[in-house]
Design a protein around this motif. Structure first.
Motif, PDB file in Angstrom:
ATOM      1  N   ARG A 193      -1.197   4.334   7.134  1.00  0.00           N
ATOM      2  CA  ARG A 193      -1.278   3.540   5.896  1.00  0.00           C
ATOM      3  C   ARG A 193      -0.459   2.258   6.016  1.00  0.00           C
ATOM      4  O   ARG A 193      -0.871   1.199   5.540  1.00  0.00           O
ATOM      5  CB  ARG A 193      -0.775   4.365   4.708  1.00  0.00           C
ATOM      6  CG  ARG A 193      -1.753   5.437   4.252  1.00  0.00           C
ATOM      7  CD  ARG A 193      -1.390   5.977   2.866  1.00  0.00           C
ATOM      8  NE  ARG A 193      -0.138   6.703   2.860  1.00  0.00           N
ATOM      9  CZ  ARG A 193      -0.005   8.015   3.088  1.00  0.00           C
ATOM     10  NH1 ARG A 193      -1.072   8.748   3.344  1.00  0.00           N
ATOM     11  NH2 ARG A 193       1.173   8.591   3.058  1.00  0.00           N
ATOM     12  N   ALA A 194       0.695   2.348   6.671  1.00  0.00           N
ATOM     13  CA  ALA A 194       1.573   1.177   6.747  1.00  0.00           C
ATOM     14  C   ALA A 194       1.060   0.131   7.733  1.00  0.00           C
ATOM     15  O   ALA A 194       1.267  -1.062   7.531  1.00  0.00           O
ATOM     16  CB  ALA A 194       2.985   1.614   7.127  1.00  0.00           C
ATOM     17  N   ILE A 252       0.819  -1.217   0.000  1.00  0.00           N
ATOM     18  CA  ILE A 252       0.000   0.000   0.000  1.00  0.00           C
ATOM     19  C   ILE A 252       0.856   1.273   0.000  1.00  0.00           C
ATOM     20  O   ILE A 252       0.575   2.196  -0.775  1.00  0.00           O
ATOM     21  CB  ILE A 252      -1.005  -0.027   1.177  1.00  0.00           C
ATOM     22  CG1 ILE A 252      -2.160  -0.991   0.847  1.00  0.00           C
ATOM     23  CG2 ILE A 252      -1.530   1.378   1.481  1.00  0.00           C
ATOM     24  CD1 ILE A 252      -3.149  -1.204   1.982  1.00  0.00           C
ATOM     25  N   PRO A 253       1.916   1.376   0.817  1.00  0.00           N
ATOM     26  CA  PRO A 253       2.683   2.632   0.802  1.00  0.00           C
ATOM     27  C   PRO A 253       3.244   2.972  -0.581  1.00  0.00           C
ATOM     28  O   PRO A 253       3.187   4.128  -1.017  1.00  0.00           O
ATOM     29  CB  PRO A 253       3.794   2.380   1.836  1.00  0.00           C
ATOM     30  CG  PRO A 253       3.158   1.427   2.814  1.00  0.00           C
ATOM     31  CD  PRO A 253       2.337   0.503   1.937  1.00  0.00           C
ATOM     32  N   LEU A 296      -4.092   0.243   7.800  1.00  0.00           N
ATOM     33  CA  LEU A 296      -4.971   0.110   6.643  1.00  0.00           C
ATOM     34  C   LEU A 296      -5.136  -1.362   6.279  1.00  0.00           C
ATOM     35  O   LEU A 296      -6.221  -1.835   6.046  1.00  0.00           O
ATOM     36  CB  LEU A 296      -4.408   0.901   5.455  1.00  0.00           C
ATOM     37  CG  LEU A 296      -5.373   1.189   4.307  1.00  0.00           C
ATOM     38  CD1 LEU A 296      -6.558   2.019   4.773  1.00  0.00           C
ATOM     39  CD2 LEU A 296      -4.681   1.933   3.173  1.00  0.00           C
ATOM     40  N   PHE A 323       0.323   3.919  -2.900  1.00  0.00           N
ATOM     41  CA  PHE A 323      -0.156   5.258  -2.529  1.00  0.00           C
ATOM     42  C   PHE A 323       0.730   6.333  -3.149  1.00  0.00           C
ATOM     43  O   PHE A 323       0.237   7.291  -3.754  1.00  0.00           O
ATOM     44  CB  PHE A 323      -0.185   5.414  -1.008  1.00  0.00           C
ATOM     45  CG  PHE A 323      -0.649   6.768  -0.557  1.00  0.00           C
ATOM     46  CD1 PHE A 323      -1.994   7.024  -0.342  1.00  0.00           C
ATOM     47  CD2 PHE A 323       0.252   7.808  -0.375  1.00  0.00           C
ATOM     48  CE1 PHE A 323      -2.429   8.284   0.043  1.00  0.00           C
ATOM     49  CE2 PHE A 323      -0.169   9.076   0.004  1.00  0.00           C
ATOM     50  CZ  PHE A 323      -1.511   9.307   0.218  1.00  0.00           C
ATOM     51  N   ASP A 324       2.029   6.197  -2.991  1.00  0.00           N
ATOM     52  CA  ASP A 324       2.947   7.238  -3.487  1.00  0.00           C
ATOM     53  C   ASP A 324       2.834   7.410  -4.999  1.00  0.00           C
ATOM     54  O   ASP A 324       2.851   8.538  -5.508  1.00  0.00           O
ATOM     55  CB  ASP A 324       4.397   6.896  -3.101  1.00  0.00           C
ATOM     56  CG  ASP A 324       4.647   7.093  -1.614  1.00  0.00           C
ATOM     57  OD1 ASP A 324       3.858   7.814  -0.968  1.00  0.00           O
ATOM     58  OD2 ASP A 324       5.615   6.508  -1.094  1.00  0.00           O
TER      59      ASP A 324
END
Lengths: 325, 325
Positions: B321-322, A96-97, B325, A100-101
């Motif tokens: 987020r890390a 996810i990180p 989530l 997301f970026d």
């Protein structure tokens, strides 16, 4: 609000159904990488080839991207966020990180609004985790999944030689759920939290003992779990295992008081007849929020943590205060 | 974040305890309408007379107002919102629109940020209702309260002649909860949803039959419910009924699919050893959000519907987020 769907599998069909329940939402188009002439939508929405999408830039408020998390979404969402406000259900937690970026860079540079990882986990379960952790900081949370079909685990079984079809159910261990609910704050191993039930159709003359052994020893997927394997006929598979139910619970237990004298249990649980139908219903509500946030000039990428609940609703702030508060 | 408490009853004490669990929060002062020399705080926080509060305007980021909804908060919150960012737990559902407008006018005119009706109902249960209704629009929600002590109903019994003390438990009817969870979408009357259990200490020589009859026939409070009245001694009252447990469930059931072929159940439930302790833990988390929103220039009055979950947490967006989530 004008929506479009990019990718027309179970999730895309679910979005199409969900739109029919939301009078403020209009579905404009479905985009597919298949030959559009071979795709017929449930409600007669027109189907276009994916490559045509850039000509729809001024016709779509929010694009819901219904692709897989392994290979589709990591490419599709950053690309499409350059041209549209987008929502996806990216669910590979560990990535996810990075996702997301990439989406944030594309959306922010082009004045668009994006939401990644909407659905129920990540999604509503994440929301349950953040509310629980914020209100009861001296506590612990537990997530149980199931009873429900894990498509990733079902696919893993199907890749074994001699397997014709398979369905895997993830099942929470009742004693573990009870121990958590009681506020005992147990330390639970992977094996203690869930069991895995596999229903397998084997090819004629396949070595069932080998298939069962391969399933039970598969690292990451099954080796750390108590796994049962049941061989069934294709007829039974179709009759009893065609649906995609799922669900589970997020439980936060915590203590308050100067001497931690009070225990509290917060539980958020879902019981879903269809995982993709529920996920897509959530996607449509979150698309509404993204449309409102875009109108307020909030560009870039967001997650469900950044979305005020009021933005999910078609009701006005006055109606919400009067009737739902 | 620098907090202060206005009103030091069960709720104010709960806020004081909650602050000890939140390292990013500092409690500056407690304000009381009583003689401050008679009030000793649990953690040694200094106590000031309520009238002194205006001299603290530059020392407090958010003021948590811990008063009653009947007469305190309708006056206190609009008044104090002129001078401070404020949070209250106003819970008279029918009067929320009027209270909102008054607090909003005061906060907006003076560049402050206010949150009304935080806690669990209104509060977390309202949030469960709006998420459920937004995701499953073709559905219905049900709120069950208890098993827990209703302080309003306990007070109503205490006002009856011959009653020395009383405690009233609101209890959901298990058959009703089961019918809702099954997705049957039942129409339930007030009587079918909850029962009321009353424990009463009567004065010596009081007419218990009359007291019981007066309780059971009290309009709004008991007449529409199956009510049981049990007379107990003051010793038993103190031994068994001193705590203020509460809780309940918000259940949303709904159907999706072109032919409504899939049923879904969302349930948010709380099991609380102490109603005021949990409410005050929520107030501290929501105060954190109000502080962040004020820093972003969001002035005026808000409700829990307007607050993005991330604002409740002390963690950064990257950490959330890390890990959550």
């Amino acid at each position: 609000m004008k929506l479009a769907i990019y990718g027309y599998g179970n999730l895309g069909k679910g979005v199409e159904c969900a739109v029919t329940q939301n009078p403020d939402v209009e579905l404009i188009a479905v985009f597919t990488r298949r030959d559009p002439s071979t795709v017929k939508t449930l409600t007669g929405i027109p189907v276009y080839i994916a490559d045509d999408i850039l000509s729809f830039q001024d016709k779509i408020d929010v694009l819901i991207i219904c692709g897989g998390s392994a290979t589709d979404l990591p490419e599709m969402t950053p690309y499409l966020a350059q041209y549209f406000n987008v929502v996806d259900s990216f669910d590979t937690h560990a990535n996810i990180p990075v996702h997301f970026d990439r989406v944030n860079a594309a959306a922010a540079a082009n004045g668009h609004t994006a939401l990644i990882s909407a659905g129920w986990d990540p999604g509503m379960f994440s929301i349950a985790r953040i509310y629980g952790a914020s209100i009861l900081p001296d506590g612990q949370d537990y997530t149980f999944w199931g009873r429900g079909v894990s498509q990733g685990h079902s696919d893993a079984i199907r890749r074994i030689e001699g397997v014709v079809d398979a369905r895997q159910y993830t099942v929470p261990v009742p004693a573990a759920v009870d121990a958590v609910r009681s506020g005992k704050n147990p330390q639970l191993t992977t094996r203690e939290k869930h069991t895995r039930e596999c229903y397998v159709v084997a090819a004629e003359n396949a070595d069932k003992a080998r298939i069962e052994a391969e399933i039970k020893s598969m690292p990451n997927y099954f080796a750390d779990y108590d796994t049962t394997v049941t061989f069934i006929s294709m007829d039974e598979m179709k009759a009893k295992h065609s649906a995609l139910p799922h669900g589970g619970s997020v439980i936060r237990t915590g203590r308050t008081g100067l001497n931690k004298e009070c225990g509290h249990v917060i539980e958020y649980s879902l019981k879903l007849d269809s995982n993709p139908q529920f996920t897509s219903s959530a996607l449509v509500a979150f698309a509404r929020a993204i449309n409102k946030m875009h109108a307020r000039g909030m560009n870039g990428c967001f997650t469900v943590f950044d979305i005020a609940p009021a933005d999910l609703s078609p009701l006005s702030a006055e109606e919400l205060r009067a009737h739902l508060l």
